[in-house]
Design a protein around this motif. Structure first.
Motif, short mmCIF file in Angstrom:
data_model
loop_
_atom_site.label_atom_id
_atom_site.label_comp_id
_atom_site.label_asym_id
_atom_site.label_seq_id
_atom_site.Cartn_x
_atom_site.Cartn_y
_atom_site.Cartn_z
N ASN A 148 6.24 8.70 1.29
CA ASN A 148 6.24 7.94 2.54
C ASN A 148 6.48 8.91 3.69
O ASN A 148 7.50 9.60 3.74
CB ASN A 148 7.35 6.87 2.49
N ASN B 194 0.82 -1.22 0.00
CA ASN B 194 0.00 0.00 0.00
C ASN B 194 0.86 1.27 0.00
O ASN B 194 0.50 2.27 0.62
CB ASN B 194 -0.97 0.01 1.19
N GLN B 195 1.99 1.21 -0.70
CA GLN B 195 2.83 2.39 -0.82
C GLN B 195 2.16 3.40 -1.76
O GLN B 195 1.57 3.02 -2.76
CB GLN B 195 4.21 2.01 -1.37
N ASN B 196 2.27 4.67 -1.42
CA ASN B 196 1.64 5.73 -2.19
C ASN B 196 2.55 6.08 -3.38
O ASN B 196 3.45 6.89 -3.28
CB ASN B 196 1.41 6.95 -1.31
#
Length: 202
Positions: free
Chosen positions: A156, A139-141
């Motif tokens: 992050n 779920n990294q942006n």
């Protein structure tokens, strides 16, 4: 007479064991595949709960990872069974090198200046797809992707980082950089690369 009766009992026991093995009766070892998905923990309204983020969040499995996942089931598909080792082919005349296609397991390394790196051997395009799939599972942006290079920008903790992969032959190194192309903070890089390493899909 006693010996004949004992021999008959042993024969029946052996036949029953062989029958169970050949029929492949389900023993529940594949029930985990049908396990229901559990939602997040919900607290009662008004409860004083300390904010917490999961240390190892459950990954979202990408279709590509499922496609490449090994199948540990017997021929009937009703029991867990490890595959038997394949025999080595005697004819080596038509042997093809698959090192450039297969993807190895990632390794956490550091360069000469102590900057964390994630090293993976194999086809760069496939490895990069694995890396993107892992970022998605974490779920990294992701705010930007490069069209011409193995590079992606993530946000992050309100900080922008660039995840970049460089390749030399079959060796590929993934490192974390700041927006100005300098190496990111070692602790931040190590944290993100460790998460990618632990959740690598293949």
């Amino acid at each position: 007479m006693m010996q004949l009766r004992f021999g008959l009992m042993l024969s029946l026991a052996a036949m029953s064991l062989a029958g169970c093995s050949s029929m492949g009766i389900s023993n529940g070892s594949l029930k985990y595949k049908k396990a229901p998905e559990m939602g997040e923990i919900k607290y009662p309204e008004g409860a004083l709960v300390r904010p917490a983020s999961p240390l190892y969040p459950a990954p979202v499995v990408e279709p590509m990872a499922i496609e490449h996942a090994p199948n540990f089931a017997n021929s009937k598909g009703n029991r867990f069974a490890l595959p038997r080792p394949e025999q080595q082919q005697a004819n080596t005349d038509s042997t093809e090198s698959v090192e450039d296609v297969a993807v190895g397991r990632p390794k956490l390394l550091t360069d000469g200046n102590g900057n964390p790196l994630l090293n993976v051997s194999g086809d760069p395009a496939t490895i990069w797809q694995y890396a993107l799939a892992t970022l998605s599972s974490l779920n990294q942006n992701v705010v930007a992707k490069s069209k011409n290079a193995y590079e992606v920008t993530v946000k992050n903790d309100k900080q922008v980082y660039v995840l970049r992969m460089t390749s030399v032959g079959a060796s590929n190194n993934i490192a974390i950089f700041n927006a100005d192309s300098s190496f990111a903070d070692k602790s931040k890089s190590s944290e993100l690369l460790t998460q990618i390493y632990q959740n690598w899909p293949a």
